[in-house]
Design a protein around this motif. Structure first.
Motif, PDB file in Angstrom:
ATOM      1  N   ASN A 151    -122.587 -16.806  41.972  1.00  0.00           N
ATOM      2  CA  ASN A 151    -124.161 -16.699  41.842  1.00  0.00           C
ATOM      3  C   ASN A 151    -124.967 -17.975  42.432  1.00  0.00           C
ATOM      4  O   ASN A 151    -124.378 -19.015  42.126  1.00  0.00           O
ATOM      5  N   PRO A 152    -126.057 -18.156  43.085  1.00  0.00           N
ATOM      6  CA  PRO A 152    -126.529 -18.993  43.486  1.00  0.00           C
ATOM      7  C   PRO A 152    -127.096 -20.179  42.525  1.00  0.00           C
ATOM      8  O   PRO A 152    -127.096 -21.240  43.015  1.00  0.00           O
ATOM      9  N   ARG A 153    -127.347 -19.444  41.444  1.00  0.00           N
ATOM     10  CA  ARG A 153    -127.799 -20.364  40.455  1.00  0.00           C
ATOM     11  C   ARG A 153    -126.977 -21.782  40.113  1.00  0.00           C
ATOM     12  O   ARG A 153    -125.754 -21.491  39.895  1.00  0.00           O
ATOM     13  N   PRO A 154    -127.415 -22.949  39.891  1.00  0.00           N
ATOM     14  CA  PRO A 154    -126.634 -23.886  39.495  1.00  0.00           C
ATOM     15  C   PRO A 154    -126.108 -23.857  38.210  1.00  0.00           C
ATOM     16  O   PRO A 154    -126.634 -23.263  37.318  1.00  0.00           O
ATOM     17  N   PRO A 155    -124.963 -24.458  37.758  1.00  0.00           N
ATOM     18  CA  PRO A 155    -124.512 -24.383  36.610  1.00  0.00           C
ATOM     19  C   PRO A 155    -125.239 -25.220  35.589  1.00  0.00           C
ATOM     20  O   PRO A 155    -125.912 -26.112  35.640  1.00  0.00           O
ATOM     21  N   ALA A 156    -125.225 -24.474  34.327  1.00  0.00           N
ATOM     22  CA  ALA A 156    -125.924 -25.276  32.988  1.00  0.00           C
ATOM     23  C   ALA A 156    -125.225 -26.157  32.619  1.00  0.00           C
ATOM     24  O   ALA A 156    -125.646 -27.456  32.115  1.00  0.00           O
ATOM     25  N   TYR A 157    -123.874 -25.874  32.434  1.00  0.00           N
ATOM     26  CA  TYR A 157    -122.772 -26.671  31.828  1.00  0.00           C
ATOM     27  C   TYR A 157    -121.390 -26.628  32.564  1.00  0.00           C
ATOM     28  O   TYR A 157    -121.091 -25.764  33.259  1.00  0.00           O
ATOM     29  N   ARG A 158    -120.682 -27.574  32.417  1.00  0.00           N
ATOM     30  CA  ARG A 158    -119.220 -27.859  32.950  1.00  0.00           C
ATOM     31  C   ARG A 158    -118.192 -28.193  31.928  1.00  0.00           C
ATOM     32  O   ARG A 158    -118.502 -28.839  30.834  1.00  0.00           O
ATOM     33  N   ALA A 159    -117.051 -27.348  32.063  1.00  0.00           N
ATOM     34  CA  ALA A 159    -115.988 -27.829  31.109  1.00  0.00           C
ATOM     35  C   ALA A 159    -114.620 -27.949  31.854  1.00  0.00           C
ATOM     36  O   ALA A 159    -114.662 -27.315  33.095  1.00  0.00           O
ATOM     37  N   GLN A 160    -113.603 -28.343  31.387  1.00  0.00           N
ATOM     38  CA  GLN A 160    -112.423 -28.682  31.961  1.00  0.00           C
ATOM     39  C   GLN A 160    -111.428 -28.881  31.017  1.00  0.00           C
ATOM     40  O   GLN A 160    -111.587 -29.202  29.976  1.00  0.00           O
ATOM     41  N   CYS A 161    -109.932 -28.709  31.433  1.00  0.00           N
ATOM     42  CA  CYS A 161    -109.040 -28.883  30.683  1.00  0.00           C
ATOM     43  C   CYS A 161    -108.783 -30.384  30.545  1.00  0.00           C
ATOM     44  O   CYS A 161    -109.414 -31.077  31.253  1.00  0.00           O
ATOM     45  N   LEU A 162    -107.643 -30.834  29.574  1.00  0.00           N
ATOM     46  CA  LEU A 162    -107.540 -32.096  29.526  1.00  0.00           C
ATOM     47  C   LEU A 162    -106.920 -32.699  30.882  1.00  0.00           C
ATOM     48  O   LEU A 162    -107.678 -33.999  31.185  1.00  0.00           O
ATOM     49  N   CYS A 163    -106.237 -32.159  31.804  1.00  0.00           N
ATOM     50  CA  CYS A 163    -105.922 -32.812  33.190  1.00  0.00           C
ATOM     51  C   CYS A 163    -106.738 -32.368  34.142  1.00  0.00           C
ATOM     52  O   CYS A 163    -106.628 -33.021  35.241  1.00  0.00           O
ATOM     53  N   GLY A 164    -107.712 -31.770  34.070  1.00  0.00           N
ATOM     54  CA  GLY A 164    -108.955 -31.433  34.868  1.00  0.00           C
ATOM     55  C   GLY A 164    -108.333 -30.476  35.765  1.00  0.00           C
ATOM     56  O   GLY A 164    -109.299 -29.994  36.913  1.00  0.00           O
TER      57      GLY A 164
END
Length: 166
Positions: free
Chosen positions: A16-29
């Protein structure tokens, strides 16, 4: 942004062209995902499964519609586990974790994505958005630590069980 989407893997909708509202990742990235909207709800779950899975007294569950979730990195490191069948397979509902660092990523249901709030980047110092703050406690009948807040504490599921009475 580059969005990774495989329809036979996590069935998250097309980019989707909308920018992300939030980002998440695991411990190592190695695994990263974005969400495009505020969560539907946030709860603290005190059930025995969550206590065992997280090695903690409760889990911070942040619930999103699956069509708002986009894996942007590390789809090759994503592993699935179906607790009911005890198999590592993308059979819903299932748990997602990173093969590299073994961090738990989320629980995936048929329509919803139950993310773990601690995986999101809220800046430094962290500024947790209001939408991520828990609205209640669920499965408080299994709690091992008292939480002294003013949120409703359900013995079982939200609005499907009695409120906890000490």
């Amino acid at each position: 942004f580059f969005f990774v989407v495989l329809m036979d893997q996590p069935p998250y909708t097309n980019p989707n062209p909308r920018p992300p509202a939030y980002r998440a990742q695991c411990l190592c990235g190695a695994v990263e995902y974005h969400v495009l909207a505020d969560p539907v709800d946030a709860k603290l779950c005190h059930c025995k499964d969550c206590q065992r899975q997280h090695g903690a007294p409760f889990e911070w569950a942040v619930i999103f519609h699956k069509n708002d979730v986009r894996f942007t990195k590390g789809l090759d490191f994503l592993q699935f586990y179906n607790h009911e069948s005890e198999v590592h397979s993308h059979i819903l509902p299932c748990k997602l974790f990173c093969l590299k660092c073994r961090s738990l990523i989320a629980d995936e249901g048929r329509r919803m994505f139950l993310a773990y709030g601690a995986l999101f980047d809220f800046g430094t110092p962290p500024r947790v958005p209001e939408a991520f703050k828990h609205t209640c406690h669920i499965f408080y009948g299994s709690h091992v630590v008292d939480v002294g807040d003013d949120k409703p504490k359900f013995v079982g599921a939200k609005n499907k069980s009695a409120l906890w009475e000490p």
